[in-house]
Design a protein around this motif. Sequence first.
Motif, PDB file in Angstrom:
ATOM      1  N   ARG A 154      24.780 112.380  -1.651  1.00  0.00           N
ATOM      2  CA  ARG A 154      24.419 111.557  -0.505  1.00  0.00           C
ATOM      3  C   ARG A 154      24.737 110.110  -0.849  1.00  0.00           C
ATOM      4  O   ARG A 154      24.231 109.554  -1.829  1.00  0.00           O
ATOM      5  N   VAL A 155      25.590 109.539  -0.009  1.00  0.00           N
ATOM      6  CA  VAL A 155      25.992 108.158  -0.276  1.00  0.00           C
ATOM      7  C   VAL A 155      25.091 107.232   0.529  1.00  0.00           C
ATOM      8  O   VAL A 155      24.963 107.376   1.733  1.00  0.00           O
ATOM      9  N   ASN A 156      24.455 106.336  -0.174  1.00  0.00           N
ATOM     10  CA  ASN A 156      23.643 105.349   0.500  1.00  0.00           C
ATOM     11  C   ASN A 156      24.465 104.065   0.614  1.00  0.00           C
ATOM     12  O   ASN A 156      24.663 103.338  -0.352  1.00  0.00           O
ATOM     13  N   THR A 157      24.969 103.803   1.839  1.00  0.00           N
ATOM     14  CA  THR A 157      25.895 102.678   1.992  1.00  0.00           C
ATOM     15  C   THR A 157      25.179 101.337   1.953  1.00  0.00           C
ATOM     16  O   THR A 157      25.805 100.310   1.749  1.00  0.00           O
ATOM     17  N   VAL A 158      23.881 101.346   2.180  1.00  0.00           N
ATOM     18  CA  VAL A 158      23.153 100.085   2.193  1.00  0.00           C
ATOM     19  C   VAL A 158      23.006  99.553   0.771  1.00  0.00           C
ATOM     20  O   VAL A 158      23.319  98.409   0.470  1.00  0.00           O
ATOM     21  N   GLU A 159      22.565 100.451  -0.096  1.00  0.00           N
ATOM     22  CA  GLU A 159      22.344  99.995  -1.463  1.00  0.00           C
ATOM     23  C   GLU A 159      23.511 100.304  -2.384  1.00  0.00           C
ATOM     24  O   GLU A 159      23.430 100.093  -3.601  1.00  0.00           O
TER      25      GLU A 159
END
Lengths: 261, 402
Positions: B30-35
């Motif tokens: 799961r890619v967390n684009t915010v962090e």
Amino acid sequence: MNKVLEVKNLRMNFGGLSAIDTFNLDVSDGEIVAVIGPNGAGKTTLFNCITGLYTASSGDILISPPDKKTKSIIGFKPNIITESGLARTFQNIRLFSNMTVLENVMIGRHCRLNSGIIGAIFRPKTTVNEEEQVVQDSYDILEKIGLEKYVNEFAKNLPYGAQRRLEIARALATDPFLLLLDEPAAGMNMQETKELDDLILKIRDEEKISILLIEHDMSLVMSLSDRIIVMDYGKNIAQGNPAEIKRNTDVIKAYLGETFA
Amino acid sequence: MKLFTISEIKKSFFIALWFMFLTFPIMVIRVNTVENEIKWRWENMLFIGLGSFFLSIIWRYTIEKKEAGEKKSETGKSAEISFFQQVVETPRFYVPATIVTGIFALVFPFIFSIYQTNIMITTLIYVMIALGLNIVVGLAGLLDLGYVAFYAVGAYSYALLNHHYGIGFWTALPIGAATAFTFGILLGFPVLRLRGDYLAIVTLGFGEIIRLVLENWNEFSFGPSGIDKISRPGLFGIELSLHGNIIYTYYLMIGLTLFTIFVVNRLKDSRIGRAWIALREDETACQAMGIDNTKTKLTAFALGATWAGIGGVVFAAKTTFINPASFTIWESIIILCIVVLGGMGSILGVILGAFILILLPEYLRAFSEFRMLIFGAALVIMMVFRPGGVISEVRKTYKFKK
């Protein structure tokens, strides 16, 4: 004897291919006529033309039902032709596989019955009687053909020979005066063929039905038929009684081969 | 079959491995684009591995069992008859079952809430129209994908008659049925020569045409905004409360459903019913046996449509508002699914099918996100294990004195 079926100068073209070419044929009352010939000679096409599955390109087909006037059946729909008294079986068995044996025969009686939607829903006395009658009649036909032990079986579960006989039973149920059998002995063993031979003779003699059949089993054809018609490339190349056909050089060349003669 | 032989376990192991690999990108990463970081959810991979391992074992076990059963039924008559089939055929089971179901149906609106009663009315409407489609698809074997058009015809005949002329439910019922009957014949004529897939496409087109006409012909059908304030079914002019009226509609539907079952059952074993089945089995042979294909097809289409018409009238009266959105292709598919899943040609099967397919999504609302998934899976599993439907068609047998 009067002729029950007369095919005059029949032609059937599929595009450029002429499958039947000025073909003549007649069947007299009470006669067993066999049509033989090599594969692709147009025998089944001839049957399809007579029974209305195909509409002939030209020529005429006349029928004379007993006690009725001679009439042409060119251009009639198959069900109307069956109603006028011509019944057929199929080369590749075409039973209603998910119906019981009895129901298959009952379908044959269909065109002789009258009850409609209203009758089916409200079941008045006439419909009830008609249904009882059709069940009994169908059972009698099965008894005659010797299939009564299978009465409630699905048609698809019958042994091969029995399926072939059921096709004949179903055709008989339509009350025909002429029965057209398309390779009735195909795939049968010696014993079954012998029984079929007896059955066809019985149908002719007891039911007074004339018979036109296509067959490749020469022993059956020779023992059964009063007259044989040989077809090749859509043409009638010879006709006569079995003895004459056996000697005919054209027939030997086109179909029978040297060994049989 | 031995469940835990080395080879079986090995097979399942590789299946599990393969599934883990396939679902890796979506289930694990799961890619967390915010962090700007990647979260690795390895525990998901474990679940998928274990799940697919055991499911594959169970799957192969049941398939094998089913195939063994089929082999048995081919060789002898001692074929395993399904539990349902047995219940249907032995009077000791079906007499009490019918009585219990009957009593349950009668007291239903008094035990359960009005919401449940409403759902049940919908289900009964589907039972009725599915029995109608069963004539076309199950008995006559004509694949009709535009069946909902007749449902729309019935609903709109009542809605329009009620809106313009104030005609009541009971008058509209036969009119709706007759209109649908006529439309059935109208559709029947152009498709007489078509079979199988071609027929399906044309009927699909017909269904869409009816819907598009209703959607776009504003002067006639009020377009997408539909028709509202349709009168509920009347009871000799007695004023009923909303609650009372729903209960009344419920009993009305019970009555209509029983009537449908009665008629369809009688048609099934009649001369016409046999002709339909013969048509389904082999069209060429059917005609060669002296059956008028044209007439047989038209009666099937017209009678099937009639029930959809009646169903449509009740639907309009029940919801008091209709618009073209109720008559999409999806409805046709659902009704077709009911017939196929229930058992083509079998009346009881179709009734059960309607209950399963209409009530299942209704009660699965709790799992709202997954309900369509479960619904789809149920269909697939059903078709793999019982292709003949819940209850397959049983033909009438006759007894003879020897």
